[in-house]
Design a protein around this motif. Structure first.
Motif, mmCIF file in Angstrom:
data_model
loop_
_atom_site.group_PDB
_atom_site.id
_atom_site.type_symbol
_atom_site.label_atom_id
_atom_site.label_comp_id
_atom_site.label_asym_id
_atom_site.label_seq_id
_atom_site.Cartn_x
_atom_site.Cartn_y
_atom_site.Cartn_z
ATOM 1 N N LEU A 170 0.823 -1.206 0.000
ATOM 2 C CA LEU A 170 0.000 0.000 0.000
ATOM 3 C C LEU A 170 0.858 1.257 0.000
ATOM 4 C CD1 LEU A 170 -2.644 -1.335 2.502
ATOM 5 C CD2 LEU A 170 -2.759 -1.289 -0.001
ATOM 6 N N LEU A 196 -5.332 5.240 3.757
ATOM 7 C CA LEU A 196 -5.599 3.834 4.083
ATOM 8 C C LEU A 196 -6.915 3.697 4.842
ATOM 9 C CD1 LEU A 196 -2.133 2.446 5.205
ATOM 10 C CD2 LEU A 196 -3.247 2.222 2.983
ATOM 11 N N TRP A 235 -8.486 0.056 3.551
ATOM 12 C CA TRP A 235 -7.371 -0.886 3.475
ATOM 13 C C TRP A 235 -6.810 -1.211 4.851
ATOM 14 C CZ3 TRP A 235 -5.627 -4.253 0.159
ATOM 15 C CH2 TRP A 235 -5.873 -4.087 -1.206
ATOM 16 N N TYR A 236 -6.869 -0.241 5.772
ATOM 17 C CA TYR A 236 -6.323 -0.492 7.105
ATOM 18 C C TYR A 236 -7.076 0.371 8.108
ATOM 19 C CZ TYR A 236 -3.152 -1.057 11.023
ATOM 20 O OH TYR A 236 -2.628 -1.352 12.264
#
Length: 193
Positions: free
Chosen positions: A53, A148, A153-154
């Protein structure tokens, strides 16, 4: 005729550069994927240096948006995004994201101090292209965690460390402070008491 052949040579060179830039990103994705695939099989806590990422949302953005001529095309970014979605979303997610930050001057000094031949012009100065890359990457990393989180994604804990303010070599207290920061983010309070 000379103008036409020089235009063709320029277009050919640009296409080769774009293909090479995408090939390099595929190689990094392959490496990151192997690291993430190995994580569930390791016995102890594991630290992975680098992230697909970070590669995508920092390096690739710089190579696409911040260069005089983009090294990565919009089509190449679509290819990378498709790989991330298909191959990386199903993989294990990290339990903690550690982001190392520093002012550009500190980063450039650290790069110069490590004295890698590929990062040197032969004198004390760093190559102009490397300096431009570092200057372009730093704001991308500043926005990295927010990106993110907003993209899903996180969503886990993040430890940000300003490496310009720590010295692991001369001051063990700095290392202890990092361990304590990790502990605060990962270990429930009732187990720390």
């Amino acid at each position: 005729s000379d103008v036409c052949s020089s235009d063709l040579a320029w277009v050919s060179a640009k296409q080769q550069l774009e293909h090479a830039a995408l090939d390099i990103q595929h190689a990094y994705l392959d490496l990151r994927k192997m690291q993430l695939q190995a994580m569930p099989h390791l016995q102890a806590s594991t630290c992975i240096d680098g992230s697909p990422l970070a590669d995508r949302f920092a390096f690739c953005e710089v190579l696409h948006r911040d260069m005089d001529e983009p090294y990565l095309t919009a089509e190449a970014l679509e290819v990378i995004d498709a790989r991330l979605d298909a191959e990386f979303r199903p993989l294990v997610r990290p339990g903690l994201l550690v982001v190392l930050k520093a002012p550009v001057e500190t980063l450039l000094r650290n790069i110069g101090d490590r004295q890698r031949s590929e990062e040197s012009t032969g004198d004390a100065a760093l190559p102009e292209g490397l300096v431009r890359l570092v200057n372009a990457l730093n704001p991308r990393y500043d926005a990295f965690v927010a990106h993110l989180r907003s993209s899903g994604w996180y969503t886990g804990p993040v430890l940000e460390i300003d490496v310009s303010r720590i010295d692991f070599v001369s001051n063990v207290r700095h290392l202890i402070a990092v361990y304590e920061g990790i502990e605060r983010l990962l270990v429930p309070a009732e187990f720390r008491a």
